[in-house]
Enzyme design. Structure first.
Site, PDB file in Angstrom:
ATOM      1  N   TYR A 190      54.259  42.428   0.580  1.00 28.46           N
ATOM      2  CA  TYR A 190      54.386  43.751   1.183  1.00 28.46           C
ATOM      3  C   TYR A 190      55.589  43.736   2.117  1.00 28.46           C
ATOM      4  CZ  TYR A 190      53.957  47.785   4.128  1.00 28.46           C
ATOM      5  OH  TYR A 190      54.262  48.942   4.803  1.00 28.46           O
ATOM      6  N   ASN A 215      53.868  45.228   9.829  1.00 24.05           N
ATOM      7  CA  ASN A 215      54.715  46.248  10.464  1.00 24.05           C
ATOM      8  C   ASN A 215      53.939  47.173  11.393  1.00 24.05           C
ATOM      9  OD1 ASN A 215      53.352  47.312   8.229  1.00 24.05           O
ATOM     10  ND2 ASN A 215      54.845  48.952   7.995  1.00 24.05           N
ATOM     11  N   GLY A 255      48.570  96.218  -8.410  1.00 23.28           N
ATOM     12  CA  GLY A 255      49.207  96.149  -9.729  1.00 23.28           C
ATOM     13  C   GLY A 255      50.691  95.821  -9.648  1.00 23.28           C
ATOM     14  N   ARG A 258      41.902  82.766 -11.777  1.00 19.63           N
ATOM     15  CA  ARG A 258      41.531  81.835 -12.856  1.00 19.63           C
ATOM     16  C   ARG A 258      41.960  80.396 -12.572  1.00 19.63           C
ATOM     17  NH1 ARG A 258      44.225  85.098 -17.582  1.00 19.63           N
ATOM     18  NH2 ARG A 258      45.299  86.002 -15.790  1.00 19.63           N
TER      19      ARG A 258
END
Ligand code: UD1
Ligand code: MG
Length: 431
Positions: free
Chosen positions: A339, A359, A81, A15
């Site tokens: 940045y 960088n 089960g 589900r």
């Protein structure tokens, strides 16, 4: 406490409609199964996880994070089960707590209640307005008599509102005898763990119902359940933090990972997101900032800033639209639009608007090292690897491609040319 814990996690989770195993879906940054393992390890040194569907993938994910977990592979073809899941497991201790891998909201307090007392079996039950989908629990006075799965219920049994939440604490001796004796003679042709209750009752063992909260024991089966579990988990995390002294503006708009930690008095404004094992110490995080696995100490961040992993800010001011990644900033001001990646910046340095650490050269990342009292003017580009020593001044608009020594000025600009009367001439304005 001499207790073993088994976590059932072999089911397919159809589900959930996902290629990712159900129990690996995360609630507040941590896989559901990990929430169960954490609870289990707080109670026991003998934790077994039962797997079948995508067993290898789940086992790897667990061993990456935990040690000392045992795995049991269910033979789900032969023995499907919840009872089949228990076949062939040997336990170290005399009592066994059986948990499900898809119940991330269970608290250790509730688990303590389930293992309290000396009944042969304690089982979790919930009173529900709408019991559909669950096994019905037939209780006679104080003792459980039977669990009947919905598909096996008579119309009368279907009206029973006390349901099996699916968590049990059972004496090992009973499991050792009952599990091999389970049959699959039922509507689903599965081996039901719930049948051990009937067997215990036949032997006049004590089976006690322990009433638990639906909120904690509701299994997560779909993405809708997952989102609802997230809301509850977030509420818990934030309530705890507010009680510990964290100020939150409009807390319902704030998201905090369950691994994040706080020290002292901090303020989180509306819309703040905190991911991973971030650490926030006496800091002010302003609206709509995102903190990802970073350490923020005595600093202010935002509004609308992003502090990415492996960053550490101390006594630092980060303003709007600044991104910091894998950088250590101490006593720094970066007020606007920058940045700063793979950088170390020391006390008293000021980073102007629009400054970029370049960088990445397309192949590798390089570091930028900035010393004390450095003034980096607006719109400068620092091409890494590069070092700016103490007391350096970088003029606005400069592209820095070499190391700059202590006390130096670096300036790179094309010379400014001024042409008078150009505008009117260019647009043909007479006058
Ligand atoms: C089970 C109970 C039901 C209870 C409900 C509570 C049985 C027979 N029924 O039903 O009484 O009301 O939980 O949620 O036990 N699993 C395995 N191997 C399997 C099947 C399941 O490991 O072959 C695991 C699942 O991954 C899950 C747990 O066992 O973690 C429960 O399985 P699920 O299929 O959800 O059981 P229900 O049919 O809902
Ligand atoms: Mg279920």
């Amino acid at each position: 406490m001499s207790l073993s814990v088994v976590i059932l996690a072999a089911g397919q989770g159809t589900r959930m409609k996902s290629s990712k195993p159900k129990v690996l879906h995360e609630v507040s940054g941590k896989a559901m199964l990990f929430h169960a393992i954490d609870a289990a390890q707080s109670l026991s040194d003998d934790v077994v996880v039962v797997l079948h569907h995508q067993a290898e993938r789940i086992e790897k994910k667990i061993t990456d994070h935990y040690s000392g977990i045992r795995f049991h592979l269910q033979d789900a073809e032969q023995y499907p089960g919840t009872g089949g899941a228990m076949k062939g497991i040997g336990f170290k201790h005399e009592r066994v707590l059986i948990l499900n891998g898809d119940m991330p909201l269970i608290t250790t307090d509730s688990l303590h209640a389930l293992v309290a007392g000396d009944a042969d079996i304690n089982m979790s039950v919930i009173k529900m307005e709408d019991p559909s989908g669950y096994g019905r629990v037939i209780i006679d006075e104080e003792n459980v008599k039977e669990i009947v799965e919905e598909k096996d219920c008579t119309p009368e049994q279907k009206t029973v509102q006390t349901v099996n939440a699916g968590i049990y604490a059972v004496k090992r001796e009973l499991l050792d005898r009952y599990i091999p004796a389970l049959s699959n003679d039922n509507a689903q042709a599965e081996y039901y763990l719930t049948d051990i209750i009937k067997m215990a009752v036949e032997e006049e063992k004590s089976v006690h119902p322990v009433y638990v909260k639906e909120e904690e024991f509701k299994g997560v089966n779909s993405k809708l359940d997952l989102a609802q579990a997230e809301v509850i988990m977030q509420q818990r995390i934030k309530e705890k933090l507010m009680m510990a002294g964290v100020v939150m503006h409009l807390p319902e708009t704030i998201y905090i990972d369950c691994r994040a930690s706080f020290e002292g008095e901090s303020i989180l404004e509306n819309g703040v997101t905190i991911h991973g094992a971030s650490k926030i110490i006496e800091s002010h995080i302003k609206s709509h900032s995102v903190i990802e696995e970073a350490i923020i100490k005595q600093s202010s961040v935002g509004p609308m800033a992003r502090i990415r992993p492996q960053s550490s800010l101390t006594d630092t001011h980060i303003g709007n639209f600044v991104e910091v990644k894998k950088s250590t900033l101490t006593g720094v001001k970066a007020g606007h639009l920058a940045y700063l990646g793979d950088a170390t910046i020391e006390e008293g340095s000021n980073i102007g608007a629009g400054v970029i650490t370049c960088n990445y050269d397309g192949k590798a990342k390089h570091r930028t090292v900035i010393g004390k009292n450095v003034f980096v003017g607006s719109d400068a580009q620092l091409v890494a690897p590069v070092t700016l020593e103490d007391n350096v001044l970088i003029a606005a608009g400069t592209t820095v491609t070499k190391n700059i020594a202590k006390g130096e000025l670096a300036i790179s600009r094309t010379s400014l040319k001024i042409v008078s009367g150009f505008f009117d001439k260019f647009f043909g304005i007479k006058g």
